[in-house]
Write a protein that holds these residues in place. Sequence first.
Motif, PDB file in Angstrom:
ATOM      1  N   HIS A 141      32.747  44.863  41.213  1.00 21.16           N
ATOM      2  CA  HIS A 141      32.696  43.694  40.926  1.00 21.16           C
ATOM      3  C   HIS A 141      34.077  43.036  40.505  1.00 21.16           C
ATOM      4  O   HIS A 141      34.617  43.378  39.477  1.00 21.16           O
ATOM      5  N   SER A 142      34.055  41.828  41.034  1.00 17.98           N
ATOM      6  CA  SER A 142      35.243  41.023  40.742  1.00 17.98           C
ATOM      7  C   SER A 142      36.585  41.824  40.645  1.00 17.98           C
ATOM      8  O   SER A 142      36.963  42.327  41.695  1.00 17.98           O
ATOM      9  N   LEU A 143      37.142  42.082  39.739  1.00 14.55           N
ATOM     10  CA  LEU A 143      38.500  42.723  39.718  1.00 14.55           C
ATOM     11  C   LEU A 143      38.086  44.059  40.063  1.00 14.55           C
ATOM     12  O   LEU A 143      39.026  44.868  40.726  1.00 14.55           O
ATOM     13  N   GLY A 144      37.154  44.805  39.724  1.00 13.86           N
ATOM     14  CA  GLY A 144      36.627  45.880  40.055  1.00 13.86           C
ATOM     15  C   GLY A 144      36.794  46.304  41.685  1.00 13.86           C
ATOM     16  O   GLY A 144      36.974  47.111  42.160  1.00 13.86           O
ATOM     17  N   GLY A 145      36.393  44.964  42.268  1.00 18.98           N
ATOM     18  CA  GLY A 145      36.714  44.842  43.928  1.00 18.98           C
ATOM     19  C   GLY A 145      37.854  45.292  44.579  1.00 18.98           C
ATOM     20  O   GLY A 145      38.291  46.036  45.358  1.00 18.98           O
ATOM     21  N   ALA A 146      38.881  44.732  43.607  1.00 20.59           N
ATOM     22  CA  ALA A 146      40.453  44.689  44.027  1.00 20.59           C
ATOM     23  C   ALA A 146      40.764  46.181  43.565  1.00 20.59           C
ATOM     24  O   ALA A 146      41.462  46.754  44.382  1.00 20.59           O
ATOM     25  N   VAL A 147      40.200  46.787  42.688  1.00 21.83           N
ATOM     26  CA  VAL A 147      40.356  48.082  42.397  1.00 21.83           C
ATOM     27  C   VAL A 147      40.010  49.182  43.374  1.00 21.83           C
ATOM     28  O   VAL A 147      40.458  50.105  44.009  1.00 21.83           O
ATOM     29  N   VAL A 148      38.836  48.933  43.647  1.00 21.56           N
ATOM     30  CA  VAL A 148      38.168  49.474  44.912  1.00 21.56           C
ATOM     31  C   VAL A 148      38.775  49.492  46.297  1.00 21.56           C
ATOM     32  O   VAL A 148      39.103  50.616  46.764  1.00 21.56           O
TER      33      VAL A 148
END
Length: 184
Positions: free
Chosen positions: A154-161
Amino acid sequence: KPLGVTWMRSFAAPGTPAKYNKVGVIKVGPSSAKNVLVLEPGTSAGSAYFVPLAKWIVSKTKGWQVWSVERRENLLEDQSEVNLFKEGKATATQLFDYYLGYLKNPNITPHYQLIPTSTVEFAKQWGMNVAVQDLHTVIGAATKLGGKVVLGGHSLGGAVVTAYATWNFKGRAGADDLAGLVYI
């Protein structure tokens, strides 16, 4: 059994004290489930952020667990008053005052104290490499169950993914060990 964070030893970030070289997950769903959806939260969120969604997902699917990532930076948080509140040893007012109330009323003590930057200089070096390496630890643990592993963020987590999926792990892209990606 109440949910809690399970911590795993992870990437040894240069200059980081060993007690912070770990990553956690909250595991929701039957431990016998072989398939795992790993969820990476966004900025300022911890693993508990996904618990309601995780409970819903496992109620609608068979053979799946949801693991929500607790990033190592959450180990730097002062959760002392939150823990007292959860144990019924602090009131909602005491909880509020400890973290926020003292800002308006400086007579409130005890209250939250900022961590001196000089004591956590190592955290400035964590960046995307550490986030991806910690996620690799979680994906590795999920893969050992023998089922499918799907990674979402989700959100920044999407960039990490996205970084994880395209990361070069000794000649293999992170996506090679995944059955899919989810963006929230």
